[in-house]
Scaffold this motif. Structure first.
Motif, PDB file in Angstrom:
ATOM      1  N   GLU A  96       0.742  -1.235   0.077  1.00 51.31           N
ATOM      2  CA  GLU A  96      -0.014   0.185  -0.138  1.00 51.31           C
ATOM      3  C   GLU A  96       0.852   1.238  -0.044  1.00 51.31           C
ATOM      4  O   GLU A  96       1.392   1.851   1.036  1.00 51.31           O
ATOM      5  N   PRO A  97       1.441   1.613  -1.285  1.00 51.27           N
ATOM      6  CA  PRO A  97       2.437   2.745  -1.262  1.00 51.27           C
ATOM      7  C   PRO A  97       1.739   4.296  -0.745  1.00 51.27           C
ATOM      8  O   PRO A  97       0.615   4.316  -0.627  1.00 51.27           O
ATOM      9  N   LEU A  98       2.625   4.984  -0.251  1.00 52.76           N
ATOM     10  CA  LEU A  98       2.120   6.160   0.060  1.00 52.76           C
ATOM     11  C   LEU A  98       1.392   6.954  -0.977  1.00 52.76           C
ATOM     12  O   LEU A  98       1.667   6.820  -2.269  1.00 52.76           O
ATOM     13  N   LEU A  99       0.510   7.699  -0.600  1.00 55.16           N
ATOM     14  CA  LEU A  99      -0.547   8.263  -1.530  1.00 55.16           C
ATOM     15  C   LEU A  99       0.129   9.986  -1.545  1.00 55.16           C
ATOM     16  O   LEU A  99       0.652  10.280  -0.550  1.00 55.16           O
ATOM     17  N   MET A 100      -0.110  10.634  -2.648  1.00 56.94           N
ATOM     18  CA  MET A 100       0.141  11.956  -2.739  1.00 56.94           C
ATOM     19  C   MET A 100      -0.811  12.793  -2.201  1.00 56.94           C
ATOM     20  O   MET A 100      -1.929  12.805  -2.347  1.00 56.94           O
ATOM     21  N   LEU A 101      -0.270  13.828  -1.304  1.00 53.38           N
ATOM     22  CA  LEU A 101      -1.129  14.667  -0.388  1.00 53.38           C
ATOM     23  C   LEU A 101      -2.086  15.703  -1.629  1.00 53.38           C
ATOM     24  O   LEU A 101      -1.127  16.079  -2.419  1.00 53.38           O
ATOM     25  N   THR A 102      -3.210  15.937  -1.538  1.00 59.95           N
ATOM     26  CA  THR A 102      -3.683  17.106  -2.255  1.00 59.95           C
ATOM     27  C   THR A 102      -3.326  18.179  -1.769  1.00 59.95           C
ATOM     28  O   THR A 102      -2.947  18.486  -0.652  1.00 59.95           O
ATOM     29  N   GLU A 103      -3.368  19.154  -2.492  1.00 63.78           N
ATOM     30  CA  GLU A 103      -3.048  20.765  -1.897  1.00 63.78           C
ATOM     31  C   GLU A 103      -3.917  20.793  -0.896  1.00 63.78           C
ATOM     32  O   GLU A 103      -3.436  21.709   0.017  1.00 63.78           O
ATOM     33  N   ARG A 104      -5.197  20.413  -0.802  1.00 66.14           N
ATOM     34  CA  ARG A 104      -6.201  20.863   0.255  1.00 66.14           C
ATOM     35  C   ARG A 104      -5.796  20.369   1.434  1.00 66.14           C
ATOM     36  O   ARG A 104      -5.918  20.580   2.798  1.00 66.14           O
ATOM     37  N   GLU A 105      -5.450  18.960   1.269  1.00 66.18           N
ATOM     38  CA  GLU A 105      -5.032  18.407   2.480  1.00 66.18           C
ATOM     39  C   GLU A 105      -3.745  18.769   3.179  1.00 66.18           C
ATOM     40  O   GLU A 105      -3.757  18.982   4.258  1.00 66.18           O
ATOM     41  N   ALA A 106      -2.616  19.104   2.196  1.00 68.62           N
ATOM     42  CA  ALA A 106      -1.462  19.622   2.629  1.00 68.62           C
ATOM     43  C   ALA A 106      -1.985  21.005   3.560  1.00 68.62           C
ATOM     44  O   ALA A 106      -1.283  21.558   4.575  1.00 68.62           O
ATOM     45  N   ALA A 107      -2.781  21.767   2.920  1.00 73.66           N
ATOM     46  CA  ALA A 107      -3.609  23.252   3.610  1.00 73.66           C
ATOM     47  C   ALA A 107      -3.946  22.769   4.884  1.00 73.66           C
ATOM     48  O   ALA A 107      -3.642  23.587   5.832  1.00 73.66           O
ATOM     49  N   ALA A 108      -4.545  21.833   4.779  1.00 77.54           N
ATOM     50  CA  ALA A 108      -5.358  21.500   6.388  1.00 77.54           C
ATOM     51  C   ALA A 108      -4.184  21.039   7.338  1.00 77.54           C
ATOM     52  O   ALA A 108      -4.667  21.547   8.462  1.00 77.54           O
ATOM     53  N   ILE A 109      -3.303  20.279   6.784  1.00 68.86           N
ATOM     54  CA  ILE A 109      -2.221  20.063   7.870  1.00 68.86           C
ATOM     55  C   ILE A 109      -1.737  21.087   8.566  1.00 68.86           C
ATOM     56  O   ILE A 109      -1.563  21.271   9.539  1.00 68.86           O
ATOM     57  N   ARG A 110      -1.350  22.095   7.758  1.00 68.13           N
ATOM     58  CA  ARG A 110      -0.783  23.350   8.302  1.00 68.13           C
ATOM     59  C   ARG A 110      -1.845  24.265   8.969  1.00 68.13           C
ATOM     60  O   ARG A 110      -1.372  24.749  10.014  1.00 68.13           O
ATOM     61  N   ARG A 111      -3.067  24.441   8.458  1.00 63.96           N
ATOM     62  CA  ARG A 111      -4.231  25.184   9.196  1.00 63.96           C
ATOM     63  C   ARG A 111      -4.520  24.675  10.273  1.00 63.96           C
ATOM     64  O   ARG A 111      -4.703  25.413  11.392  1.00 63.96           O
ATOM     65  N   HIS A 112      -4.492  23.351  10.842  1.00 60.92           N
ATOM     66  CA  HIS A 112      -4.962  22.703  11.933  1.00 60.92           C
ATOM     67  C   HIS A 112      -3.808  22.331  12.666  1.00 60.92           C
ATOM     68  O   HIS A 112      -4.155  21.644  13.735  1.00 60.92           O
ATOM     69  N   CYS A 113      -2.480  22.753  12.290  1.00 59.81           N
ATOM     70  CA  CYS A 113      -1.490  22.469  13.204  1.00 59.81           C
ATOM     71  C   CYS A 113      -1.572  22.650  14.612  1.00 59.81           C
ATOM     72  O   CYS A 113      -1.761  23.778  14.941  1.00 59.81           O
ATOM     73  N   PRO A 114      -1.425  21.573  15.592  1.00 60.42           N
ATOM     74  CA  PRO A 114      -1.736  22.245  17.103  1.00 60.42           C
ATOM     75  C   PRO A 114      -0.528  23.336  17.544  1.00 60.42           C
ATOM     76  O   PRO A 114       0.467  23.336  17.004  1.00 60.42           O
ATOM     77  N   LEU A 115      -0.954  24.044  18.540  1.00 60.12           N
ATOM     78  CA  LEU A 115      -0.156  24.989  19.216  1.00 60.12           C
ATOM     79  C   LEU A 115       0.161  24.364  20.545  1.00 60.12           C
ATOM     80  O   LEU A 115      -0.756  23.958  21.194  1.00 60.12           O
ATOM     81  N   LEU A 116       1.204  24.107  20.751  1.00 55.06           N
ATOM     82  CA  LEU A 116       1.737  23.572  22.074  1.00 55.06           C
ATOM     83  C   LEU A 116       2.298  24.625  23.237  1.00 55.06           C
ATOM     84  O   LEU A 116       2.759  25.709  22.903  1.00 55.06           O
ATOM     85  N   LEU A 117       1.763  24.321  24.295  1.00 56.71           N
ATOM     86  CA  LEU A 117       2.129  25.085  25.558  1.00 56.71           C
ATOM     87  C   LEU A 117       2.777  24.026  26.492  1.00 56.71           C
ATOM     88  O   LEU A 117       2.289  23.149  27.019  1.00 56.71           O
ATOM     89  N   THR A 118       3.933  24.606  27.100  1.00 62.38           N
ATOM     90  CA  THR A 118       4.674  23.992  28.140  1.00 62.38           C
ATOM     91  C   THR A 118       4.970  24.616  29.421  1.00 62.38           C
ATOM     92  O   THR A 118       4.703  25.781  29.243  1.00 62.38           O
ATOM     93  N   THR A 119       5.308  23.754  30.437  1.00 58.46           N
ATOM     94  CA  THR A 119       5.749  24.384  31.495  1.00 58.46           C
ATOM     95  C   THR A 119       6.756  25.348  31.267  1.00 58.46           C
ATOM     96  O   THR A 119       7.725  25.126  30.486  1.00 58.46           O
ATOM     97  N   GLU A 120       7.357  26.315  32.171  1.00 58.28           N
ATOM     98  CA  GLU A 120       8.622  27.007  32.110  1.00 58.28           C
ATOM     99  C   GLU A 120       9.697  26.277  32.457  1.00 58.28           C
ATOM    100  O   GLU A 120      10.877  26.462  32.127  1.00 58.28           O
ATOM    101  N   ALA A 121       9.593  25.054  33.030  1.00 57.67           N
ATOM    102  CA  ALA A 121      10.668  24.460  33.642  1.00 57.67           C
ATOM    103  C   ALA A 121      10.933  23.276  32.498  1.00 57.67           C
ATOM    104  O   ALA A 121      11.907  22.267  32.992  1.00 57.67           O
ATOM    105  N   GLU A 122      10.186  23.028  31.501  1.00 59.86           N
ATOM    106  CA  GLU A 122      10.273  21.852  30.511  1.00 59.86           C
ATOM    107  C   GLU A 122      11.991  21.626  30.223  1.00 59.86           C
ATOM    108  O   GLU A 122      12.623  22.640  29.755  1.00 59.86           O
ATOM    109  N   CYS A 123      12.110  20.365  30.436  1.00 62.28           N
ATOM    110  CA  CYS A 123      13.597  20.122  30.199  1.00 62.28           C
ATOM    111  C   CYS A 123      14.025  19.412  28.965  1.00 62.28           C
ATOM    112  O   CYS A 123      15.309  19.338  28.610  1.00 62.28           O
ATOM    113  N   PHE A 124      12.799  19.106  28.110  1.00 57.76           N
ATOM    114  CA  PHE A 124      13.277  18.458  26.798  1.00 57.76           C
ATOM    115  C   PHE A 124      12.784  19.186  25.724  1.00 57.76           C
ATOM    116  O   PHE A 124      11.588  19.358  25.736  1.00 57.76           O
TER     117      PHE A 124
END
Length: 305
Positions: free
Chosen positions: A79-107
């Protein structure tokens, strides 16, 4: 006779599965049991890509990385990799989560890869943090975490947000609303050192199959990492913090933003496949990582078992 054998096979399998769930069978023993069965299945069902994909996971979990790679590659040949459509690639960027860490995060965050489901408007965001505070001995120089975002392609809106929180799939309606308020990008709070992904409203969420709330989990984990966590004297920990040094209140505050979209812009690891672990292993991540459940429906099926 075959009816007797198949009935007994199901009975023995169910008994063994119960022992696995109860911790009476190690991961290594589980892999040693299942890999030969998958070998047989591959010979009987040579065109089924799911079988080598699963076998790759078990080899991967067992540390047999070359064999894992061979099995993963076979899955992607079938089952080879499929080509992302432009809309799917745009959706990946549009809905990319924003992360929030503690001030002391060590990694720090090392990498992010996004895998779009081949048949659903569903994106898996795979985060790779530098390490896990509790596992200096796993020979995996990272901590692999997962976030899934389901979206409406027509409206370009988030419809569900899920995370794989310490082996359980977590979701919340509050996380969807929060994404709506932040340009359709989910906000994910990151547990110190262990990187469990917390959603809006996490304080009152019950963790499936663990009989506890996330608030209880976080309180227990805070005490655990404050005391040095697992293997506090491991030599690889000598340059790590001795433990979490702040209060519980600071442990559950997440003021520091980390934007994975910047990582995707620099290194666009974006794919379309059902076999996420195979893709990550062979196409994206050049270091060993822990294979995780690829899509949330696998967890849902386990809950129904």
């Amino acid at each position: 006779m075959i009816e007797i054998y198949t009935h007994e096979w199901k009975s023995v399998s169910a008994k063994l599965a119960g022992a696995m769930r109860d911790g009476k069978v190690t991961v290594q023993e589980t892999c040693a049991t299942i890999i030969p069965v998958l070998d047989l299945m591959r010979s009987v069902f040579p065109d089924d890509a799911e079988i080598p994909a699963r076998q790759g996971e078990y080899y991967h979990l067992d540390g047999q990385l070359r064999r894992a790679g061979q099995a993963y590659r076979r899955a992607l040949e079938l089952e080879p990799l499929l080509m992302l459509t432009e809309r799917e690639a745009a959706a990946i960027r549009r809905h990319c989560p924003l992360l929030l860490t503690t001030e002391a995060e060590c990694f720090p965050l090392k990498d992010i890869a996004a895998v779009h489901h081949p048949a659903k408007p569903l994106i898996g965001y795979h985060l790779f943090w530098e390490d896990d505070f509790d596992f200096p001995d796993d020979y995996e120089p990272c901590d692999h975490e997962e976030i899934w975002v389901e979206y409406d392609p027509a409206e370009e809106t988030v419809t569900q947000v899920m995370t794989f929180f310490h082996s359980s799939v977590i979701s919340s309606e509050e996380a969807v609303q929060e994404a709506r308020e932040h340009g359709e990008r989910p906000i994910i709070r990151i547990e110190w050192g262990k990187h469990g992904s917390l959603l809006k409203g996490w304080e009152t969420i019950d963790i499936p199959m663990k009989n506890m709330t996330m608030q209880d989990w976080m309180r227990q984990t805070y005490e655990h990492v404050k005391a040095g966590g697992r293997l506090p004297d491991h030599p690889l920990k000598r340059f790590w913090p001795r433990g979490y040094e702040g209060s519980y209140e600071s442990y559950i505050e997440f003021p520091v933003p980390v934007d994975p979209l910047l990582y995707l812009d620099r290194k666009p690891l974006m794919f379309k496949s059902l076999h996420a672990n195979a893709v990550l292993f062979t196409q994206a991540i050049p270091y060993n990582f822990h294979p995780k459940m690829e899509w949330p429906d696998r967890f849902a099926r386990a809950l129904l078992d």
